[in-house]
Design a protein around this motif. Structure first.
Motif, short mmCIF file in Angstrom:
data_model
loop_
_atom_site.label_atom_id
_atom_site.label_comp_id
_atom_site.label_asym_id
_atom_site.label_seq_id
_atom_site.Cartn_x
_atom_site.Cartn_y
_atom_site.Cartn_z
N ASP A 1 2.90 -0.60 -14.49
CA ASP A 1 1.61 -1.29 -14.65
C ASP A 1 1.18 -2.06 -13.42
O ASP A 1 0.02 -2.47 -13.31
CB ASP A 1 1.69 -2.28 -15.84
CG ASP A 1 1.94 -1.55 -17.15
OD1 ASP A 1 1.69 -0.33 -17.21
OD2 ASP A 1 2.41 -2.20 -18.11
N LEU A 2 2.10 -2.29 -12.49
CA LEU A 2 1.75 -3.09 -11.30
C LEU A 2 1.08 -2.25 -10.22
O LEU A 2 0.62 -2.77 -9.22
CB LEU A 2 3.01 -3.75 -10.72
CG LEU A 2 3.61 -4.89 -11.56
CD1 LEU A 2 4.95 -5.32 -10.99
CD2 LEU A 2 2.64 -6.07 -11.61
N ILE A 3 1.05 -0.92 -10.43
CA ILE A 3 0.45 -0.03 -9.44
C ILE A 3 -0.87 0.51 -9.95
O ILE A 3 -0.98 0.95 -11.08
CB ILE A 3 1.39 1.16 -9.13
CG1 ILE A 3 2.78 0.68 -8.72
CG2 ILE A 3 0.77 2.04 -8.04
CD1 ILE A 3 3.80 1.81 -8.61
N SER A 4 -1.90 0.45 -9.10
CA SER A 4 -3.18 1.06 -9.46
C SER A 4 -3.64 1.98 -8.33
O SER A 4 -3.27 1.79 -7.17
CB SER A 4 -4.23 -0.01 -9.73
OG SER A 4 -4.37 -0.83 -8.58
N LEU A 5 -4.41 2.99 -8.70
CA LEU A 5 -4.90 3.97 -7.73
C LEU A 5 -6.10 3.39 -6.98
O LEU A 5 -6.98 2.77 -7.59
CB LEU A 5 -5.29 5.26 -8.46
CG LEU A 5 -5.48 6.52 -7.62
CD1 LEU A 5 -4.21 6.90 -6.88
CD2 LEU A 5 -5.91 7.68 -8.53
N SER A 6 -6.10 3.54 -5.68
CA SER A 6 -7.21 3.04 -4.87
C SER A 6 -8.50 3.80 -5.21
O SER A 6 -8.47 5.00 -5.46
CB SER A 6 -6.88 3.24 -3.38
OG SER A 6 -8.04 3.00 -2.61
N VAL B 1 -1.07 -0.84 -4.49
CA VAL B 1 -2.17 0.12 -4.50
C VAL B 1 -1.68 1.47 -3.98
O VAL B 1 -1.04 1.54 -2.93
CB VAL B 1 -3.35 -0.38 -3.63
CG1 VAL B 1 -4.51 0.60 -3.70
CG2 VAL B 1 -3.80 -1.77 -4.08
N LEU B 2 -1.98 2.50 -4.74
CA LEU B 2 -1.55 3.85 -4.40
C LEU B 2 -2.75 4.62 -3.80
O LEU B 2 -3.85 4.55 -4.33
CB LEU B 2 -1.05 4.56 -5.67
CG LEU B 2 -0.52 5.98 -5.57
CD1 LEU B 2 0.70 6.03 -4.64
CD2 LEU B 2 -0.13 6.48 -6.95
N PHE B 3 -2.50 5.32 -2.70
CA PHE B 3 -3.56 6.05 -2.01
C PHE B 3 -3.34 7.54 -2.09
O PHE B 3 -2.24 8.02 -1.85
CB PHE B 3 -3.61 5.62 -0.54
CG PHE B 3 -3.98 4.18 -0.35
CD1 PHE B 3 -5.29 3.81 -0.12
CD2 PHE B 3 -3.01 3.19 -0.44
CE1 PHE B 3 -5.64 2.48 0.05
CE2 PHE B 3 -3.35 1.87 -0.28
CZ PHE B 3 -4.66 1.51 -0.04
N ASP B 4 -4.40 8.26 -2.44
CA ASP B 4 -4.34 9.72 -2.48
C ASP B 4 -5.09 10.26 -1.26
O ASP B 4 -6.27 10.59 -1.34
CB ASP B 4 -4.96 10.25 -3.78
CG ASP B 4 -4.77 11.75 -3.93
OD1 ASP B 4 -4.02 12.32 -3.10
OD2 ASP B 4 -5.36 12.33 -4.85
N ILE B 5 -4.39 10.26 -0.11
CA ILE B 5 -5.02 10.66 1.15
C ILE B 5 -4.11 11.62 1.91
O ILE B 5 -2.94 11.79 1.55
CB ILE B 5 -5.31 9.42 2.04
CG1 ILE B 5 -4.04 8.58 2.22
CG2 ILE B 5 -6.42 8.58 1.42
CD1 ILE B 5 -4.25 7.31 3.03
N VAL C 1 -8.70 -3.64 -1.96
CA VAL C 1 -7.27 -3.45 -1.68
C VAL C 1 -6.62 -4.79 -1.33
O VAL C 1 -5.58 -5.15 -1.88
CB VAL C 1 -7.07 -2.44 -0.53
CG1 VAL C 1 -5.59 -2.38 -0.12
CG2 VAL C 1 -7.57 -1.07 -0.93
N GLU C 2 -7.30 -5.56 -0.47
CA GLU C 2 -6.76 -6.86 -0.06
C GLU C 2 -6.62 -7.78 -1.27
O GLU C 2 -5.63 -8.51 -1.41
CB GLU C 2 -7.65 -7.50 1.00
CG GLU C 2 -7.15 -8.86 1.49
CD GLU C 2 -5.68 -8.85 1.92
OE1 GLU C 2 -5.26 -7.92 2.62
OE2 GLU C 2 -4.95 -9.80 1.52
N GLU C 3 -7.60 -7.74 -2.17
CA GLU C 3 -7.54 -8.58 -3.37
C GLU C 3 -6.34 -8.20 -4.24
O GLU C 3 -5.63 -9.07 -4.75
CB GLU C 3 -8.84 -8.45 -4.18
CG GLU C 3 -10.03 -9.18 -3.54
CD GLU C 3 -11.36 -8.83 -4.20
OE1 GLU C 3 -12.39 -9.35 -3.72
OE2 GLU C 3 -11.36 -8.03 -5.17
N MET D 1 0.87 -1.18 0.00
CA MET D 1 0.00 0.00 0.00
C MET D 1 0.90 1.22 0.00
O MET D 1 1.63 1.46 0.98
CB MET D 1 -0.87 0.03 1.25
CG MET D 1 -1.81 -1.13 1.42
SD MET D 1 -2.97 -0.74 2.76
CE MET D 1 -3.38 -2.38 3.34
N LEU D 2 0.89 1.97 -1.08
CA LEU D 2 1.75 3.15 -1.22
C LEU D 2 0.98 4.40 -0.84
O LEU D 2 -0.06 4.70 -1.43
CB LEU D 2 2.22 3.28 -2.67
CG LEU D 2 3.25 2.28 -3.15
CD1 LEU D 2 3.34 2.34 -4.67
CD2 LEU D 2 4.59 2.56 -2.51
#
Lengths: 210, 210
Positions: free
Chosen positions: B34-39, B102-106, B92-94, B11-12
């Motif tokens: 490609d291995l990173i997706s936005l939450s 998974v990248l988080f914008d928080i 996220v767990e999946e 979790m990034l």
């Protein structure tokens, strides 16, 4: 960006069974990265032709070496075939304080001692061969050795590998370029860890008060 | 090499005051890796034209959202101007289990909640501007805003910056390329951490028994 903020260097420990490719990786790393230098060991064995004091080794008498042990001046040490080998603490501390990283060529036992003395300064990486068949092939390629010699090397490799779980990072060297890239990622990341950037407190204070 | 061994994703979390360059860095990172997706967040606010369920947000009723809170189905959540926003745990767990990051914008508050729920899966990076003058310049460049608006943004930035010490890595963005390179180093290193490589135990066992 890294250079713009004073940081404390890291102690880099790469361990691997012989045949995993550690020597090639460390040589290429030292060629590519000027901020990393190889640690110079102290030893009680006699200097060989061409070996320079302070460059290849710090040559010590047995008494001198034992005093370094007693005075806790060594980060790690071992006795090998009647000779003592160890890592003097002072030059390493000087390098780390100056923001330079130090690379150690030691086995799992040295790595364990280094962690005890070096704490968070130590970043340890274990390099694994892609398979036992490939490991045997690499050990055979080193020369026309008798099978029993190869078998001894395989056993020694197995003993080293059995300590892989003590390391922070683990790389499987089935591709030298990818393995070297991972090593560079590890170093690049460790350099920007918060606690290694010694002047961030002052920097942020300035940022918030200017 | 990384791909050859199944790993658990990370979790990034990137946090920064507005004006530090976080948006540019995350956009370039998502384009390159490609291995990173936005939450995808859940929210109680109404969908805007063009927003798709499950793509931009998971749209929930207030009751539905409160049930997710009660059932601990959210990794973090907050109420902003009467609307609820949060991160559903399951997708996220999946992703992490499938070896995707998974990248988080928080903000820092979300990051703090995420650390409590996510533990070692969370890798947090704080991005700082090079100076308060540069931060103000970047905030002014965003449009013809009145000074009091700029001052409010500067104050908000200061409040975010004050939490920099809660993060694993800290980057000072005085050079976008270097900052992006450091982000890539961090991700590359975290991916080869021993505890994230879930099949190493089996791999080493095979290595030692073959």
């Amino acid at each position: 960006m890294i250079d713009s903020h004073k940081r404390r260097g890291v102690m880099l420990v790469f361990c691997a069974p012989s045949g995993a490719g550690k020597t090639t990786i460390t040589r290429q790393l030292l060629e590519k990265d000027d901020l990393i230098s190889l640690s110079v060991s102290a030893t009680t064995r006699a200097a060989r032709p061409g070996e320079e004091e302070g460059v290849h080794y710090f040559f010590k008498s047995v008494d001198g070496f034992k005093h370094m042990i007693a005075d806790d001046e060594l980060l790690e040490w071992a006795e090998v075939f009647g000779n003592y080998y160890g890592t003097p603490r002072q030059p390493v501390e000087e390098a780390l304080s100056a923001g330079r990283d130090v690379l150690f060529d030691i086995d799992w036992q040295g790595a364990r001692q280094l962690r005890e003395k070096g704490g968070d300064d130590v970043v340890s990486v274990f390099i694994l061969p892609p398979s036992s068949a490939e490991l045997e092939r690499r050990l055979r390629d080193r020369g026309q050795d008798a099978d029993d010699v190869i078998m001894k090397r395989m056993a020694k490799a197995g003993a080293e590998i059995s300590h892989w779980e003590e390391f922070d990072y683990v790389l499987v060297n089935d591709n030298l370029e990818q393995c070297l890239a991972s090593v560079e990622h590890i170093i690049g990341a460790e350099r920007v860890k918060r606690e290694r950037q010694m002047e961030l407190n002052a920097f942020v204070k300035k940022l918030l008060t200017d």
